[in-house]
Design a protein around this motif. Structure first.
Motif, PDB file in Angstrom:
ATOM      1  N   THR A  30       0.679  -1.226   0.081  1.00  0.00           N
ATOM      2  CA  THR A  30       0.095   0.085   0.043  1.00  0.00           C
ATOM      3  C   THR A  30       0.813   1.274  -0.036  1.00  0.00           C
ATOM      4  O   THR A  30       0.411   2.392  -0.183  1.00  0.00           O
ATOM      5  N   ASP A  31       2.107   1.251   0.202  1.00  0.00           N
ATOM      6  CA  ASP A  31       2.969   2.193   0.038  1.00  0.00           C
ATOM      7  C   ASP A  31       3.032   3.045  -1.286  1.00  0.00           C
ATOM      8  O   ASP A  31       2.964   2.222  -2.331  1.00  0.00           O
ATOM      9  N   GLU A  32       2.854   4.229  -1.336  1.00  0.00           N
ATOM     10  CA  GLU A  32       2.689   4.927  -2.591  1.00  0.00           C
ATOM     11  C   GLU A  32       3.578   4.664  -3.559  1.00  0.00           C
ATOM     12  O   GLU A  32       3.446   4.580  -4.775  1.00  0.00           O
ATOM     13  N   ASN A  33       5.056   4.691  -3.025  1.00  0.00           N
ATOM     14  CA  ASN A  33       6.131   4.528  -3.843  1.00  0.00           C
ATOM     15  C   ASN A  33       6.358   3.089  -4.405  1.00  0.00           C
ATOM     16  O   ASN A  33       7.015   2.814  -5.199  1.00  0.00           O
ATOM     17  N   ASP A  34       5.398   2.142  -3.948  1.00  0.00           N
ATOM     18  CA  ASP A  34       5.367   0.752  -4.371  1.00  0.00           C
ATOM     19  C   ASP A  34       4.343   0.528  -5.511  1.00  0.00           C
ATOM     20  O   ASP A  34       4.368  -0.557  -6.098  1.00  0.00           O
ATOM     21  N   LYS A  35       3.545   1.692  -6.014  1.00  0.00           N
ATOM     22  CA  LYS A  35       2.514   1.423  -6.758  1.00  0.00           C
ATOM     23  C   LYS A  35       2.695   1.447  -8.254  1.00  0.00           C
ATOM     24  O   LYS A  35       2.276   0.570  -9.054  1.00  0.00           O
ATOM     25  N   ILE A  36       3.773   2.040  -8.651  1.00  0.00           N
ATOM     26  CA  ILE A  36       4.469   2.222  -9.982  1.00  0.00           C
ATOM     27  C   ILE A  36       5.638   1.091 -10.039  1.00  0.00           C
ATOM     28  O   ILE A  36       6.516   1.219  -9.472  1.00  0.00           O
ATOM     29  N   GLY A  37       5.526   0.112 -11.258  1.00  0.00           N
ATOM     30  CA  GLY A  37       6.555  -0.599 -11.239  1.00  0.00           C
ATOM     31  C   GLY A  37       7.578  -0.070 -12.343  1.00  0.00           C
ATOM     32  O   GLY A  37       7.316   0.744 -13.238  1.00  0.00           O
ATOM     33  N   ALA A  38       8.726  -0.655 -12.728  1.00  0.00           N
ATOM     34  CA  ALA A  38       9.890  -0.252 -13.442  1.00  0.00           C
ATOM     35  C   ALA A  38       9.294  -0.540 -14.757  1.00  0.00           C
ATOM     36  O   ALA A  38       8.595  -1.624 -15.108  1.00  0.00           O
ATOM     37  N   GLY A  39       9.605   0.259 -15.863  1.00  0.00           N
ATOM     38  CA  GLY A  39       9.045   0.076 -17.261  1.00  0.00           C
ATOM     39  C   GLY A  39       9.892  -0.986 -17.839  1.00  0.00           C
ATOM     40  O   GLY A  39       9.239  -1.223 -19.118  1.00  0.00           O
ATOM     41  N   ASP A  40      10.870  -1.372 -17.431  1.00  0.00           N
ATOM     42  CA  ASP A  40      11.509  -2.348 -18.247  1.00  0.00           C
ATOM     43  C   ASP A  40      12.611  -3.078 -17.167  1.00  0.00           C
ATOM     44  O   ASP A  40      12.943  -2.437 -16.085  1.00  0.00           O
ATOM     45  N   GLN A  41      13.001  -4.480 -17.414  1.00  0.00           N
ATOM     46  CA  GLN A  41      14.328  -4.781 -16.812  1.00  0.00           C
ATOM     47  C   GLN A  41      15.427  -4.245 -17.263  1.00  0.00           C
ATOM     48  O   GLN A  41      15.561  -3.342 -18.321  1.00  0.00           O
ATOM     49  N   GLY A  42      16.405  -4.407 -16.468  1.00  0.00           N
ATOM     50  CA  GLY A  42      17.696  -3.860 -16.914  1.00  0.00           C
ATOM     51  C   GLY A  42      18.694  -3.229 -15.810  1.00  0.00           C
ATOM     52  O   GLY A  42      18.261  -3.273 -14.855  1.00  0.00           O
ATOM     53  N   MET A  43      19.966  -2.797 -16.075  1.00  0.00           N
ATOM     54  CA  MET A  43      20.860  -2.356 -15.247  1.00  0.00           C
ATOM     55  C   MET A  43      21.337  -0.936 -15.994  1.00  0.00           C
ATOM     56  O   MET A  43      21.570  -0.837 -16.924  1.00  0.00           O
ATOM     57  N   MET A  44      21.377  -0.085 -14.732  1.00  0.00           N
ATOM     58  CA  MET A  44      21.608   1.334 -14.839  1.00  0.00           C
ATOM     59  C   MET A  44      23.342   1.695 -14.041  1.00  0.00           C
ATOM     60  O   MET A  44      23.336   0.952 -12.902  1.00  0.00           O
ATOM     61  N   PHE A  45      24.010   2.419 -14.806  1.00  0.00           N
ATOM     62  CA  PHE A  45      25.010   2.883 -13.960  1.00  0.00           C
ATOM     63  C   PHE A  45      25.417   4.395 -13.723  1.00  0.00           C
ATOM     64  O   PHE A  45      24.644   5.117 -14.713  1.00  0.00           O
ATOM     65  N   GLY A  46      25.976   4.679 -12.744  1.00  0.00           N
ATOM     66  CA  GLY A  46      25.996   6.150 -12.308  1.00  0.00           C
ATOM     67  C   GLY A  46      27.603   6.172 -12.177  1.00  0.00           C
ATOM     68  O   GLY A  46      28.225   5.085 -11.564  1.00  0.00           O
ATOM     69  N   PHE A  47      28.191   7.360 -12.304  1.00  0.00           N
ATOM     70  CA  PHE A  47      29.676   7.406 -11.837  1.00  0.00           C
ATOM     71  C   PHE A  47      30.019   8.748 -11.651  1.00  0.00           C
ATOM     72  O   PHE A  47      29.119   9.858 -11.814  1.00  0.00           O
ATOM     73  N   ALA A  48      31.045   8.953 -10.767  1.00  0.00           N
ATOM     74  CA  ALA A  48      31.341  10.208 -10.335  1.00  0.00           C
ATOM     75  C   ALA A  48      32.873  10.162  -9.927  1.00  0.00           C
ATOM     76  O   ALA A  48      33.490   9.170  -9.479  1.00  0.00           O
ATOM     77  N   CYS A  49      33.774  11.137 -10.172  1.00  0.00           N
ATOM     78  CA  CYS A  49      35.043  11.382  -9.708  1.00  0.00           C
ATOM     79  C   CYS A  49      35.582  12.639  -9.417  1.00  0.00           C
ATOM     80  O   CYS A  49      34.736  13.677  -9.681  1.00  0.00           O
ATOM     81  N   ASP A  50      36.687  12.934  -8.825  1.00  0.00           N
ATOM     82  CA  ASP A  50      36.948  14.259  -8.275  1.00  0.00           C
ATOM     83  C   ASP A  50      37.859  14.950  -9.432  1.00  0.00           C
ATOM     84  O   ASP A  50      38.675  15.794  -9.002  1.00  0.00           O
ATOM     85  N   GLU A  51      37.907  14.440 -10.740  1.00  0.00           N
ATOM     86  CA  GLU A  51      38.748  14.837 -11.681  1.00  0.00           C
ATOM     87  C   GLU A  51      38.328  16.779 -12.309  1.00  0.00           C
ATOM     88  O   GLU A  51      39.417  17.374 -12.571  1.00  0.00           O
ATOM     89  N   THR A  52      37.283  16.874 -11.784  1.00  0.00           N
ATOM     90  CA  THR A  52      36.502  18.163 -12.283  1.00  0.00           C
ATOM     91  C   THR A  52      35.637  18.696 -11.443  1.00  0.00           C
ATOM     92  O   THR A  52      35.292  18.056 -10.330  1.00  0.00           O
ATOM     93  N   PRO A  53      35.350  20.025 -11.207  1.00  0.00           N
ATOM     94  CA  PRO A  53      34.532  20.507 -10.101  1.00  0.00           C
ATOM     95  C   PRO A  53      33.097  20.048 -10.141  1.00  0.00           C
ATOM     96  O   PRO A  53      32.407  19.889  -9.094  1.00  0.00           O
ATOM     97  N   GLU A  54      32.544  19.523 -11.543  1.00  0.00           N
ATOM     98  CA  GLU A  54      31.445  18.916 -11.521  1.00  0.00           C
ATOM     99  C   GLU A  54      31.394  17.398 -11.214  1.00  0.00           C
ATOM    100  O   GLU A  54      30.312  16.783 -11.401  1.00  0.00           O
ATOM    101  N   LEU A  55      32.578  16.797 -10.795  1.00  0.00           N
ATOM    102  CA  LEU A  55      32.813  15.507 -10.381  1.00  0.00           C
ATOM    103  C   LEU A  55      32.562  14.543 -11.595  1.00  0.00           C
ATOM    104  O   LEU A  55      31.758  13.519 -11.467  1.00  0.00           O
ATOM    105  N   MET A  56      32.988  15.046 -12.957  1.00  0.00           N
ATOM    106  CA  MET A  56      32.938  14.193 -13.956  1.00  0.00           C
ATOM    107  C   MET A  56      34.275  13.635 -14.324  1.00  0.00           C
ATOM    108  O   MET A  56      35.177  14.438 -14.328  1.00  0.00           O
TER     109      MET A  56
END
Length: 465
Positions: A190-216
């Motif tokens: 019944t949790d509101e954030n449990d009501k909508i499922g992911a639109g597809d299977q799959g894996m996603m990546f995020g990345f960050a590093c300290d080489e630039t001010p925007e951490l890219m």
């Protein structure tokens, strides 16, 4: 923090040689050796024999390994590329995201998967769209093309006269049933954030590093800035003979895993006929490269390749067919971090290819911004129709004093990575995507996108106490 170079230095002085006396000593122990180099003019330095006072000697097999590690791990080169908004693939990305924005302005909960192809004289818009609103798709297409700069028949492609065709269906009901009502909701959640499922299977990546001010990563950051500058000097008239299509590429030299200099810059730009190559090279160096690349990263060994073929008049959709989603590495980290394979443009935020990748960047950036790691990669994986991720992984490449498991536990405490929570928390139902279509989706602090915020820094620190 022990660096690779420090580890190699320790290994260089603390190792054991295999005895050469056949193992006849009573204790048969491999003795640590004080190395005395015995010159041998018949062999190369790295093949010489090393003797020790206790009678042990060995070929420099260890040193072969050491030098290999030192040469390959302490110094290396990494390259990333970007393209301008006039590149045919980016023309398609921008059209797809502009159609998405036009729909979200009227129907924030629309389901959109819009793809575009572009070739000589024609744009084809296709996909699956379920919405309550009406959008004049041909008008959106023409506006985008003209804004990019294809508004003159002399360029070979003109938004005023090109054909626009559409082939649009509604979203598959089999997909919609899992998105509109998640696996958890069907099983009593019944949790509101449990009501909508992911639109597809799959894996996603995020990345960050300290080489630039925007951490890219530095290579993709500079490549994007060069591409944006190339477009700027074209549109503001500084270099009025330039045309919309263009590509940039930057190679960074690293030493001990630190970016130390720009080794190579490659830049190709479409231009009007009859422009002398030497003039173009001088102008690009003066008005594009020098204003963007920090002077301390350039030296007399930096190599420049500007329009290396010598001519680039035919470009855009006339030169190459364009397709939405074909520049996913440019859209993210320039190859420096991994990619799950899913494209972004033209997809509403229930598609976790897009929202999950933004969330993963959000997590990784906050970890680095908090000083918990110098480099961080986050993977999130989903099952179609299921709200909760099937896995969350954190990798810091040995740059954190915390284990990857500790950081992953902290992430799960601080971030709610269910699709509804991501969409609401990052405000992804707003029409924000048209300007993201070119020059990268990550590191875009200039657009003030929500996944570039570092507002979870303190929460992450507290979660690790």
């Amino acid at each position: 923090m022990i660096t690779i170079r420090a580890i190699l230095a320790i290994l260089k002085f603390k190792y054991f040689l295999i005895k050469s006396d056949g193992g006849n000593r009573p204790d048969d122990v491999r003795q640590p050796a004080i190395i005395v180099k015995v010159p041998n003019p018949a062999v190369k330095p790295r093949d010489e024999v090393y003797n020790s006072p206790n009678g042990c000697k060995a070929r420099s097999v260890f040193f072969d390994i050491f030098y290999f590690l030192e040469d390959t791990m302490s110094k290396y080169f990494f390259t990333s590329e970007s393209v301008t908004e006039g590149h045919p693939d980016k023309v398609c990305d921008k059209i797809s995201d502009s159609i998405l924005d036009a729909i979200l302005e009227q129907d924030p909960k629309a389901h959109v998967a819009c793809e575009v192809t572009a070739t000589t004289g024609i744009i084809n818009v296709m996909g699956e769209i379920s919405t309550e609103c009406y959008v004049d798709i041909p008008s959106v297409v023409r506006d985008v093309i003209k804004e990019i700069g294809y508004d003159d028949p002399a360029c070979g492609f003109d938004g005023n006269t090109c054909a626009v065709t559409t082939s649009i269906d509604v979203q598959s009901p089999d997909i919609a049933m899992g998105v509109n009502e998640s696996y958890e909701a069907r099983h009593g959640a019944t949790d509101e954030n449990d009501k909508i499922g992911a639109g597809d299977q799959g894996m996603m990546f995020g990345f960050a590093c300290d080489e630039t001010p925007e951490l890219m990563p530095l290579a993709i950051s500079l490549a994007h800035k060069l591409a944006k500058q190339l477009t700027k000097v074209r549109k503001d008239g500084t270099l009025s003979y330039l045309r919309p299509d263009g590509k940039t590429q930057v190679t960074i030299e690293y030493d001990d895993d630190k970016a130390i200099r720009v080794d190579t810059i490659v830049l190709s730009t479409q231009h009007d006929p009859n422009i002398a190559h030497v003039t173009l090279c001088d102008d690009i160096l003066k008005h594009v490269i020098k204003p963007i690349i920090p002077e301390n990263l350039l030296d007399d060994k930096t190599k420049y390749f500007i329009n290396p073929t010598g001519n680039f008049v035919i470009g855009g959709p006339v030169g190459d067919t364009g397709l939405t989603g074909r520049k996913i590495i440019i859209d993210t980290y320039g190859g420096y971090g991994r990619h799950g394979g899913g494209a972004f443009s033209g997809k509403d935020p229930t598609k976790v290819d897009r929202s999950g990748a933004y969330a993963a960047r959000y997590v990784a950036k906050n970890i680095v911004a908090a000083g918990l790691a110098k480099k961080c990669e986050v993977q999130i994986a989903y099952a179609i129709g299921v709200a909760r991720p099937v896995s969350v992984m954190v990798e810091t490449f040995g740059t954190s004093s915390y284990s990857n498991d500790q950081l992953a536990d902290a992430v799960n405490k601080v971030f709610d990575l269910r699709p509804t929570s991501i969409i609401e928390g990052l405000e992804l139902r707003k029409p924000i995507y048209r300007n993201l279509a070119a020059y990268g989706h990550m590191g875009r602090e200039d657009l003030q996108v929500s996944w570039e915020k570092t507002d979870k820094v303190e929460a992450l620190k507290n979660a690790l106490k």
